[in-house]
Write an enzyme that holds these catalytic residues in place. Structure first.
Site, mmCIF file in Angstrom:
data_model
loop_
_atom_site.group_PDB
_atom_site.id
_atom_site.type_symbol
_atom_site.label_atom_id
_atom_site.label_comp_id
_atom_site.label_asym_id
_atom_site.label_seq_id
_atom_site.Cartn_x
_atom_site.Cartn_y
_atom_site.Cartn_z
ATOM 1 N N GLU A 37 -11.952 3.526 4.970
ATOM 2 C CA GLU A 37 -11.216 4.745 5.496
ATOM 3 C C GLU A 37 -12.069 5.604 5.914
ATOM 4 O O GLU A 37 -12.275 5.911 7.096
ATOM 5 C CB GLU A 37 -9.950 4.744 4.496
ATOM 6 C CG GLU A 37 -9.108 5.852 5.147
ATOM 7 C CD GLU A 37 -8.216 6.497 4.041
ATOM 8 O OE1 GLU A 37 -7.371 7.325 4.047
ATOM 9 O OE2 GLU A 37 -8.710 6.368 2.548
ATOM 10 N N ASP A 80 1.564 3.992 2.624
ATOM 11 C CA ASP A 80 0.234 4.870 1.947
ATOM 12 C C ASP A 80 1.229 5.890 1.136
ATOM 13 O O ASP A 80 1.536 5.641 -0.010
ATOM 14 C CB ASP A 80 -0.467 5.477 2.759
ATOM 15 C CG ASP A 80 -1.823 5.772 2.485
ATOM 16 O OD1 ASP A 80 -1.902 5.686 1.040
ATOM 17 O OD2 ASP A 80 -2.900 6.138 2.933
ATOM 18 N N ASP A 81 1.354 7.131 1.807
ATOM 19 C CA ASP A 81 2.291 8.302 0.930
ATOM 20 C C ASP A 81 3.224 8.736 2.037
ATOM 21 O O ASP A 81 3.326 9.719 3.046
ATOM 22 C CB ASP A 81 1.199 9.418 0.936
ATOM 23 C CG ASP A 81 -0.001 8.937 0.043
ATOM 24 O OD1 ASP A 81 0.013 8.524 -1.251
ATOM 25 O OD2 ASP A 81 -1.174 9.001 0.490
ATOM 26 N N HIS A 96 -9.589 0.753 -2.263
ATOM 27 C CA HIS A 96 -9.520 1.533 -0.977
ATOM 28 C C HIS A 96 -10.907 1.262 -0.471
ATOM 29 O O HIS A 96 -11.754 1.454 -1.368
ATOM 30 C CB HIS A 96 -9.169 2.814 -1.200
ATOM 31 C CG HIS A 96 -7.631 3.077 -1.388
ATOM 32 N ND1 HIS A 96 -6.944 2.600 -2.148
ATOM 33 C CD2 HIS A 96 -6.854 3.978 -0.532
ATOM 34 C CE1 HIS A 96 -5.570 3.129 -1.927
ATOM 35 N NE2 HIS A 96 -5.719 3.891 -1.118
ATOM 36 N N HIS A 132 0.946 -1.334 -0.090
ATOM 37 C CA HIS A 132 -0.021 0.123 0.187
ATOM 38 C C HIS A 132 0.856 1.022 -0.062
ATOM 39 O O HIS A 132 1.192 1.725 0.997
ATOM 40 C CB HIS A 132 -0.857 -0.168 1.145
ATOM 41 C CG HIS A 132 -2.133 0.944 1.250
ATOM 42 N ND1 HIS A 132 -3.102 0.876 2.041
ATOM 43 C CD2 HIS A 132 -2.237 2.143 0.458
ATOM 44 C CE1 HIS A 132 -3.783 2.211 1.875
ATOM 45 N NE2 HIS A 132 -3.246 2.815 0.679
ATOM 46 N N HIS A 157 1.509 4.986 -2.798
ATOM 47 C CA HIS A 157 1.392 5.397 -3.954
ATOM 48 C C HIS A 157 2.470 5.816 -4.373
ATOM 49 O O HIS A 157 3.172 6.762 -3.792
ATOM 50 C CB HIS A 157 0.314 6.461 -3.609
ATOM 51 C CG HIS A 157 -0.909 6.061 -3.296
ATOM 52 N ND1 HIS A 157 -1.934 5.553 -3.999
ATOM 53 C CD2 HIS A 157 -1.390 5.720 -1.612
ATOM 54 C CE1 HIS A 157 -2.921 5.108 -3.275
ATOM 55 N NE2 HIS A 157 -2.776 5.390 -2.005
#
Length: 341
Positions: A200, A277-278, A197, A25, A27
């Site tokens: 969330e 994630d990021d 996704h 996960h 990006h």
């Protein structure tokens, strides 16, 4: 609310960097190095975007959009790919599944051209740094139906060239996962995975809908913890949640790591991988997330080793790589003391 990342060279960080893991996960654009972002912002004469502190999801998306705009040449995109894979190798990642929306590429006129560049470049970076890579083509859930179908068809055209799955990103609220069912069917017919996704910003009903669609993994999925029967269903299904605790805290899903449901989900037998994630926007890499899970969330080391196993086993990596990596997790677990006690 944010929290400081662990020290990159602490004993705990070094310990978890040595743990073989898949990063499922993450990006692509937001895995950019901070120094690379600052360099390109200076070259382009643009202001450095805010990092870690976002008053709302819209401001987060604005910062992400700036990162996409910085990748305006093939040379920059190629450098990003090499740096992201090199960083993954340094973090003990054996399999990296990165997500992007190719039709938002600033370096190419078409999504097809973007993927045709990305896939061989990242595969070469993977060979150079010793990391298997797979691309997830993301569908923007807020865009029109035509975008979803074209994204799935694009992924299908590259199914034998490094694309492994389709995803579904952006704000869930008002954009339910069920709306992508037709696009997911196209991906399935091409032999691709489905990793949306869900759960969330929206609640457990989105996780339930994702399960009904027969997905391979769910990115986030943590709001399932609000429904005990759904948690039981998740545990029975074996579907892995790709959980990113710091992301959930920064974006206000939970006030602190101490409030995060990852420990409870693991206690209930739900399979979970751990991701960043990021990383640039949230201030943590995947190793930081393991350290925070151990030190701030109280998750035992043995259970974090199980998360690493789930990440490897739930990835789309080749079977022989999985066997080797799982054996290395066993060796890691028995090979040293837990620095966190």
């Amino acid at each position: 609310m944010s929290h400081p990342a662990p020290a990159a060279h602490s004993p705990a960080y070094e310990r978890f960097a040595a743990l073989p893991k898949a990063h499922l996960h993450v990006h692509l654009e937001a895995a950019m190095r901070a120094e690379t972002m600052r360099e390109w912002c200076a070259e382009d004469g643009v202001e450095v975007p805010p990092l870690v502190e976002f008053p709302d999801f819209t401001r987060f998306l604005d910062a992400y959009g700036l990162l996409i705009s910085l990748l305006r040449t093939p040379e920059r995109l190629g450098r990003l790919l090499d740096e992201v894979v090199a960083d993954a190798a340094a973090q003990g990642v054996v399999a990296l599944e990165f997500a992007s929306i190719p039709d938002k590429s600033a370096a190419f006129d078409t999504a097809e051209d973007a993927l045709a560049f990305i896939l061989p470049a990242v595969a070469e970076a993977g060979r150079r740094h010793g990391v298997w890579t797979g691309a997830i083509v993301s569908i923007d859930r807020g865009a029109a139906r035509a975008h979803a179908l074209e994204a799935a068809r694009l992924a299908a055209r590259f199914a034998d060239r490094g694309v492994v799955a389709v995803g579904l990103v952006a704000d869930e609220r008002g954009n339910p996962v069920a709306g992508a069912a037709e696009a997911f069917a196209i991906a399935r017919d091409a032999g691709l995975g489905v990793v949306p996704h869900a759960g969330e910003l929206a609640g457990p009903e989105e996780v339930r809908s994702a399960l009904q669609l027969g997905v391979d993994r769910i990115q986030h999925g943590v709001r399932a913890a609000e429904d005990p029967r759904l948690v039981e269903q998740l545990a029975a299904s074996g579907v892995c949640l790709d959980v990113c605790p710091s992301s959930n805290v920064v974006l206000g899903v939970y006030p602190t790591l101490g409030d995060h449901p990852l420990p409870a989900l693991l206690d209930a037998g739900v399979r979970c991988s751990i991701g960043a994630d990021d990383p640039l926007l949230f201030g943590v890499d995947v190793v930081d997330e393991y350290v925070l899970a151990r030190e701030r969330m109280g998750i035992p080391e043995a259970r974090l080793a199980a998360c690493a196993r789930s990440s490897i086993d739930s990835s789309f990596a080749p079977a022989d790589l999985k066997r080797d990596a799982l054996a290395r997790v066993d060796a890691w677990e028995t090979g040293a003391a837990d620095p966190a006690g």
